[in-house]
Design a protein around this motif. Structure first.
Motif: not given
Length: 347
Positions: A274-288
């Protein structure tokens, strides 16, 4: 005698806390994971559940959760077993393998009571257990801004929750949460575990701190006295929302679309559930990619392919990729851009 087989984990243990980890890469096949079931005499565990009022509990269930089981919600029930409480308050759990357990009894519905007991089970039936339930704690608090300025949204748009810090919730009650009143006060009921206080905030705001009677407990798991009412909890929100963005690139500098960007703190003491310091995200269609509301801290960022759900928050996994990550720091309200090269997870 009730001969049978205990639930057995690789490389051959009945205790999930002692299970060996097996790692598979994408499309990898491993045919060498062999181990034998553990034959054992299965026994019965029985007793009675009494409420805090001294009367037999007539509605609820008893669960056995193996000691050291931290494999995720439901593992304790799968390995240990459970049983309903009958109208006389009695319970009986069959086919229990020898081992160390936590007995957990939950009584009632929304306004529940809870009892816990450590139990060592040997080769004989365990009879006559007496479990006395008690209500969880009630926590009262209020929400303020860091600058003292009024909020620009309605209190009904905000929810405060007490999130358990234990991965293995077994048959534990749901997360206590409460809506915020017109005076920006809130109440959390039936708090039974060590918890972190968190909020679901409208866009443009983020959690800055949580304090209890002046003591900062933002990232400190708190256990509140069972059956008691606690006051003095304060949740501070801020409009200083940090933002991180960048592009995921391959070895030739071309954008990568199929990857997961993981941001985690350089300080491994913050690699917690439950750490608020760890996040993950996927890039969009331009790799951003984009992330927001990272607390001020020194961080590591890495881009990977084939990441499984929940793997980004696994401390053992983070330890294997930290040397391949890019370092950066971010302050409250700061906007930062960091490009990330795709990492080979097999190295």
């Amino acid at each position: 005698d009730l001969p049978g087989y205990a639930n057995t984990y690789y490389p051959g243990t009945s205790n999930a806390g002692e299970a060996g980890r097996v790692t598979l890469a994408v499309a990898q096949e491993n045919t060498g994971i062999n181990f034998g079931l553990i034959a054992t005499k299965m026994v019965r565990v029985s007793g009675q559940v009494i409420s805090s009022q001294g009367t037999p509990v007539t509605n609820g269930a008893v669960t056995l959760i193996p000691a050291g089981a931290t494999g995720g919600p439901g593992l304790g029930i799968m390995q240990g077993g459970g049983g309903r409480i009958d109208p006389t308050g009695a319970f009986r759990i069959t086919n229990v393998a020898p081992g160390r357990y936590q007995v957990q009894a939950r009584a009632g519905g929304r306004e529940f009571e809870l009892a816990r007991m450590d139990l060592a089970v040997g080769g004989e039936d365990v009879e006559g257990l007496a479990l006395v339930t008690s209500p969880g704690a009630v926590v009262n608090g209020n929400v303020v801004t860091d600058t003292g300025e009024p909020f620009d949204f309605r209190p009904q748009q905000l929810q405060v929750a007490a999130r358990s810090v234990s991965i293995d919730t077994g048959g534990a009650p749901p997360t206590p949460s409460g809506r915020v009143g017109d005076d920006w006060s809130f109440q959390l009921r039936n708090v039974t575990d060590a918890v972190l206080v968190r909020t679901n905030v409208p866009q443009g705001w983020t959690l800055k701190s949580v304090s209890l009677n002046g003591q900062d407990i933002t990232d400190v798991p708190m256990e509140f006295p069972s059956g008691q009412t606690v006051t003095g909890l304060q949740v501070v929100l801020t409009k200083k929302v940090s933002a991180l963005s960048g592009q995921v690139l391959d070895s030739k500098g071309a954008p990568v679309l199929d990857a997961t960007v993981v941001v985690f703190p350089a300080n491994d003491k913050l690699w917690t559930y439950q750490s608020r310091f760890i996040k993950a995200a996927r890039p969009d269609q331009s790799g951003r990619f984009q992330m927001s509301a990272l607390p001020a801290e020194d961080y590591l960022v890495v881009a990977l392919q084939g990441l499984e759900d929940g793997q980004a928050g696994d401390p053992d996994f983070l330890a294997t990729i930290k040397d391949q990550a890019t370092k950066f720091s971010i302050a409250d309200g700061e906007t930062k851009a960091v490009d990330v090269k795709l990492t080979d997870k097999s190295r």
